[in-house]
Motif scaffolding. Structure first.
Motif, PDB file in Angstrom:
ATOM      1  N   HIS A 107       0.834  -1.192   0.000  1.00  0.00           N
ATOM      2  CA  HIS A 107       0.000   0.000   0.000  1.00  0.00           C
ATOM      3  C   HIS A 107       0.879   1.257   0.000  1.00  0.00           C
ATOM      4  CE1 HIS A 107      -3.507  -2.431   1.812  1.00  0.00           C
ATOM      5  NE2 HIS A 107      -3.727  -2.202   0.538  1.00  0.00           N
TER       6      HIS A 107
ATOM      7  N   ARG B 173      -2.219   5.527   1.609  1.00  0.00           N
ATOM      8  CA  ARG B 173      -3.243   4.502   1.834  1.00  0.00           C
ATOM      9  C   ARG B 173      -3.061   3.852   3.209  1.00  0.00           C
ATOM     10  NH1 ARG B 173      -8.124   3.906   0.955  1.00  0.00           N
ATOM     11  NH2 ARG B 173      -8.049   3.519   3.181  1.00  0.00           N
ATOM     12  N   GLN B 174      -1.819   3.695   3.627  1.00  0.00           N
ATOM     13  CA  GLN B 174      -1.565   3.146   4.961  1.00  0.00           C
ATOM     14  C   GLN B 174      -2.103   4.074   6.044  1.00  0.00           C
ATOM     15  OE1 GLN B 174       2.502   1.726   5.580  1.00  0.00           O
ATOM     16  NE2 GLN B 174       2.782   1.546   3.365  1.00  0.00           N
TER      17      GLN B 174
ATOM     18  N   PHE C  17      -4.483   6.348   5.637  1.00  0.00           N
ATOM     19  CA  PHE C  17      -5.947   6.252   5.526  1.00  0.00           C
ATOM     20  C   PHE C  17      -6.471   5.084   6.358  1.00  0.00           C
ATOM     21  CE2 PHE C  17      -6.483   8.811   1.493  1.00  0.00           C
ATOM     22  CZ  PHE C  17      -7.512   9.599   1.968  1.00  0.00           C
ATOM     23  N   GLN C  18      -5.859   3.922   6.151  1.00  0.00           N
ATOM     24  CA  GLN C  18      -6.338   2.714   6.801  1.00  0.00           C
ATOM     25  C   GLN C  18      -6.233   2.819   8.317  1.00  0.00           C
ATOM     26  OE1 GLN C  18      -7.683  -0.087   5.036  1.00  0.00           O
ATOM     27  NE2 GLN C  18      -8.427  -0.337   7.132  1.00  0.00           N
ATOM     28  N   GLU C  19      -5.139   3.379   8.791  1.00  0.00           N
ATOM     29  CA  GLU C  19      -4.970   3.508  10.235  1.00  0.00           C
ATOM     30  C   GLU C  19      -6.011   4.445  10.834  1.00  0.00           C
ATOM     31  OE1 GLU C  19      -1.485   4.551  13.531  1.00  0.00           O
ATOM     32  OE2 GLU C  19      -1.030   4.535  11.388  1.00  0.00           O
TER      33      GLU C  19
ATOM     34  N   GLU D 184      -8.982   5.132   9.564  1.00  0.00           N
ATOM     35  CA  GLU D 184     -10.277   4.450   9.491  1.00  0.00           C
ATOM     36  C   GLU D 184     -10.412   3.438  10.621  1.00  0.00           C
ATOM     37  OE1 GLU D 184     -10.465   2.782   5.602  1.00  0.00           O
ATOM     38  OE2 GLU D 184     -10.571   4.736   4.589  1.00  0.00           O
ATOM     39  N   ASP D 185      -9.356   2.708  10.915  1.00  0.00           N
ATOM     40  CA  ASP D 185      -9.418   1.710  11.985  1.00  0.00           C
ATOM     41  C   ASP D 185      -9.672   2.360  13.339  1.00  0.00           C
ATOM     42  OD1 ASP D 185      -8.954  -0.262  10.131  1.00  0.00           O
ATOM     43  OD2 ASP D 185      -6.822  -0.461  10.575  1.00  0.00           O
TER      44      ASP D 185
END
Length: 387
Positions: free
Chosen positions: A141, A145-146, A148-150, A152-153
């Motif tokens: 990623h 994007r990494q 973003f993902q963190e 979101e989590d």
């Protein structure tokens, strides 16, 4: 003989003893028979050695075992049949022995040729397991994007949902429904890219300047309670430099319910920041202004590079926070009641908060990146630092 096929005799007639009778060869006893058969066997052994491929093997087989003109057929016709009674037994025994030898050697030669062909094929097709395999790099990623993902989590863990929306928006959702009417001065700060549409198009279209339009779209479809974050790409007409880009990324959040207060907002944002930057950071709010929140604040976090001291590790002023010990992170506030009128919410019964943060900025702070442009340059040397 078939038309177009020529057989080459391995023993020319002038030198071929099997083309004559034993009487013509001067053989009149068993000893002479044995010597002639020894000569023929020696010639066969020399021929079979040269039959090292399928083509030569076929020629040798035909020359020796052919039913019409093969060597063994000639021996039968010229030596065995005309032989007298006193020699016929010796010729017959020697012929049977020679035939057995010829057939066994021709079969052995066939097996050797087939085995050799098979070994050659295996050698060509063999997979050498000792060789290194083909390296197929596994993708990863992108750093954004990494992040973003963190994010979101973190918000997902406290009850928020993730929604996404179109990057091409109408002025209504991008501005007006967010309490930014036409000619509002704040539009100057959000100058963006408008699409060139055919004449007669019902409404202008533009590239969204923030992901807030999805807050309106979500509230139109869903009654309270609402808890969403909206990640995505946004566009503004900024001149590119180390801290600005005409394309960047945001995550905006919205929570609407009955009896939501500024304390709920404070606790939510404080929880997120400490999960993202670590529990040691401090936070603070400063009064600010945004058309769609009231009251509005700027949210600051203690400088993660100097620990909030304002002093760099080697002495002198911290270049990241300019000596203040604080870094501005994002804007936020309580949803302006005027916004509820666009989505048919009762402003007397519901309240909520909203916030918007730049993902690129958070990534730059988190990983010490000093130029936003590296996120879009696809330099593998940079990307490989964040597998």
């Amino acid at each position: 003989m078939p038309f177009g096929v020529t057989y080459i005799a391995i023993m020319p007639t002038v030198d071929n003893p099997t083309g004559k009778t034993l009487a013509e060869l001067g053989v009149n006893d068993a000893q002479g028979v044995a010597e002639k058969f020894a000569e023929v066997r020696a010639r066969f052994d020399a021929e079979i050695v040269r039959a090292h491929d399928e083509s030569n093997w076929n020629i040798t087989k035909i020359m020796w075992l052919g039913r019409k003109s093969g060597v063994l057929t000639q021996i039968t016709d010229n030596w065995l049949k005309p032989a007298g009674a006193e020699l016929k037994r010796a010729v017959g025994a020697s012929l049977n022995e020679l035939r057995a030898h010829v057939e066994s050697q021709i079969e052995a030669s066939r097996l050797a040729i087939e085995s050799g062909a098979e070994q050659s094929a295996l050698a060509r097709e063999r997979v050498d397991l000792s060789l290194p395999g083909v390296i197929r790099p596994i993708g990863s990623h992108h750093l954004l994007r990494q992040v973003f993902q963190e994010i979101e989590d973190i918000f997902f863990s406290i009850g928020f949902s993730v929604v996404e929306g179109p990057e091409i928006e109408t002025p209504y959702y991008n501005f007006e429904a967010l309490n930014i009417p036409e000619f509002h001065p704040v539009r100057d700060d959000m100058d963006t890219f408008y699409l060139e549409l055919p004449k007669g198009a019902p409404t202008p279209l533009l590239l969204r300047t923030h992901t807030s339009p999805m807050q309106i779209r979500t509230m139109e479809k869903q009654k309270p309670p609402v808890r969403v974050i909206v990640p995505g790409k946004v566009y503004r007409r900024d001149n590119p430099d180390a801290t600005h880009s005409f394309i960047f990324h945001q995550v905006e959040g919205l929570a609407v319910d009955t009896d939501i207060t500024f304390c709920d907002f404070t606790g939510t944002i404080d929880y997120f920041v400490k999960q993202f930057f670590g529990p040691s950071v401090k936070t603070r709010f400063r009064p600010s202004y945004f058309p769609f929140t009231e009251p509005s604040v700027e949210f600051d976090v203690s400088c993660i590079f100097c620990g909030g001291s304002g002093t760099a590790a080697g002495g002198g002023t911290c270049s990241k926070c300019k000596g203040s010990g604080w870094i501005e992170l994002f804007g936020a506030g309580m949803v302006d009641p005027a916004v509820y009128g666009f989505v048919n919410y009762d402003a007397k019964k519901v309240s909520g908060f909203a916030f918007g943060m730049g993902i690129d900025r958070l990534a730059m702070l988190r990983y010490g990146i000093d130029d936003i442009q590296v996120f879009f340059q696809n330099d593998v040397r940079f990307l490989r630092q964040f597998p």
